[in-house]
Design a protein around this motif. Sequence first.
Motif, PDB file in Angstrom:
ATOM      1  N   SER A   1       0.819  -1.216   0.000  1.00 40.64           N
ATOM      2  CA  SER A   1       0.000   0.000   0.000  1.00 40.64           C
ATOM      3  C   SER A   1       0.854   1.267   0.000  1.00 40.64           C
ATOM      4  CB  SER A   1      -0.942   0.002   1.211  1.00 40.64           C
ATOM      5  OG  SER A   1      -0.214  -0.096   2.423  1.00 40.64           O
TER       6      SER A   1
ATOM      7  N   LEU B   1       1.473   2.360  -3.567  1.00 40.55           N
ATOM      8  CA  LEU B   1       0.263   2.923  -4.166  1.00 40.55           C
ATOM      9  C   LEU B   1      -0.026   4.313  -3.620  1.00 40.55           C
ATOM     10  CD1 LEU B   1      -2.088  -0.203  -4.180  1.00 40.55           C
ATOM     11  CD2 LEU B   1      -1.052   0.910  -6.161  1.00 40.55           C
ATOM     12  N   LEU B   2       0.185   4.499  -2.318  1.00 35.23           N
ATOM     13  CA  LEU B   2      -0.028   5.814  -1.727  1.00 35.23           C
ATOM     14  C   LEU B   2       0.950   6.829  -2.304  1.00 35.23           C
ATOM     15  CD1 LEU B   2      -1.610   7.443   0.396  1.00 35.23           C
ATOM     16  CD2 LEU B   2       0.125   6.793   2.079  1.00 35.23           C
TER      17      LEU B   2
ATOM     18  N   ILE C   1      -6.202   1.319  -4.424  1.00 33.81           N
ATOM     19  CA  ILE C   1      -6.063   0.988  -3.003  1.00 33.81           C
ATOM     20  C   ILE C   1      -7.359   0.381  -2.472  1.00 33.81           C
ATOM     21  CG2 ILE C   1      -5.687   1.964  -0.696  1.00 33.81           C
ATOM     22  CD1 ILE C   1      -3.910   4.092  -2.052  1.00 33.81           C
TER      23      ILE C   1
ATOM     24  N   SER D   1      -7.640  -3.197  -3.672  1.00 34.99           N
ATOM     25  CA  SER D   1      -6.761  -4.129  -2.961  1.00 34.99           C
ATOM     26  C   SER D   1      -7.354  -4.521  -1.610  1.00 34.99           C
ATOM     27  CB  SER D   1      -5.384  -3.480  -2.770  1.00 34.99           C
ATOM     28  OG  SER D   1      -4.792  -3.191  -4.016  1.00 34.99           O
TER      29      SER D   1
END
Length: 470
Positions: free
Chosen positions: A70, A73-74, A398, A401
Amino acid sequence: MDTSESRREPVNVRDIIDGARVSRFQIMIGLLCFLIVALDGFDIAIIGFIAPHVRSDWSLSMIALGPLFSAGLLGLMMGAFLSGPLADRIGRRGVLILSVTWFGAACLASAAAPDIVWLVALRFLTGFGLGGAMPNAITLTSEFSPARRRGTLLTLMFCGFSLGSALGGVATAYFVAEFGWRGVLVIGGLLPLMLVPVLWFALPESVRFLALGKGNDARIAAILTRVAPDSAAAGQRYFASDERAGVSPVRRLFDSEYRRGTLLLWLAFFMSLMLLYMLINWLPILGARSGLSLKQASVFAGLLQGGGVLGAVVLGVMIDRFDAFKVVSAAYLIGGAAVASLALADSAWWLAAGIFVTGFCVSGSQVCANVIASGFYPTSSRATGVAWALGVGRIGAIAGSFGGALMLSAGWPNAALYLILAVPAALSGAGIFLAGACRAPAATVSSEAVRRRFSWPSRVARSLFARSQR
């Protein structure tokens, strides 16, 4: 003194690019951007392949690996939101080179991470650089592509991402046994850093961006000479016609002529990337729950990616010939029907066909949605428009996921999951279609020649109506 040069009428740089044949110079720009997004895909892919080795080396739980995925992705999301307005202020070239340098250095530093906390932090920084690279590669390629070939050239360029992702898996399998997972991160960092000098000397600034400023005529002429040798003349002045000076690129997205389209594009990007990341992350588990072996599930995941590459190329050619919004919205709807049909699949062949069609339509449409976004906004806010649409899409990624994990942990059967996954595809199609209905006059996705070809019935109808009123 009034000379012929001072009387020369300014020329719209867009008309020169649209009227010229695709040159070797433009192909070179597309190839450089292809390499950038390939390195982007390579870096994103390797983290998934090295995760089991990181977990083994540091004795981590599965939950501890969650932030590792994550964080990237962030970072991608934050990088996209910040890089777009910056590129619309200082130019695409500088932001692209900075982004590639940034994510290369951050990936290289990740190889020296002493623990999972440092690795997560450095993966965030890597994602931050990656978030600035992709939207600006899309924007620069778009602004050097003639309108009649923009869809084809952009989708071919974007196939670099899929190639890079595939090479990431191959490289990891080959190098991790020899050099360990840290060696794979070293390779992921060195490759973009080696590309930086090439970008510095070979990558030009967008002439459409340069035309927004003053005193850039000589620089524009030098670049356009490499696009169309007969286009430049001494003392020629240039301009970009689709602009309104003094407006913030972010504010421009929410002007009355773009507001609805912006929100609808964001809806499409959010839903599309949410669906894709749900499939990419959880398709092997869904396959295993259907009784497939790990090898079969891996093949099916490859079918999703392979279908996406083929779909991007085919749909890219189609949006150069027909209305891009209608083509992409129809593809999303077909993709939604394909993923819903998996709920009824009673054989491996049915599953394979459904997954391939889903990849062809949904993943291929996502690539074409990038093309649409690059043509939806004027030059002064194009990088912001593309980057913010991708940033909103990363939020969807996100959500996808985590959403897949929640539904699987709740014990939802595969059939119900496949039916639910059809909803984001349908919403993506609706968002693209409605965005096309409210696009601004400046939006240019298909060529002028194609629009003239398909607009003759309306001209005939208007002529007949006018005669009937006499």
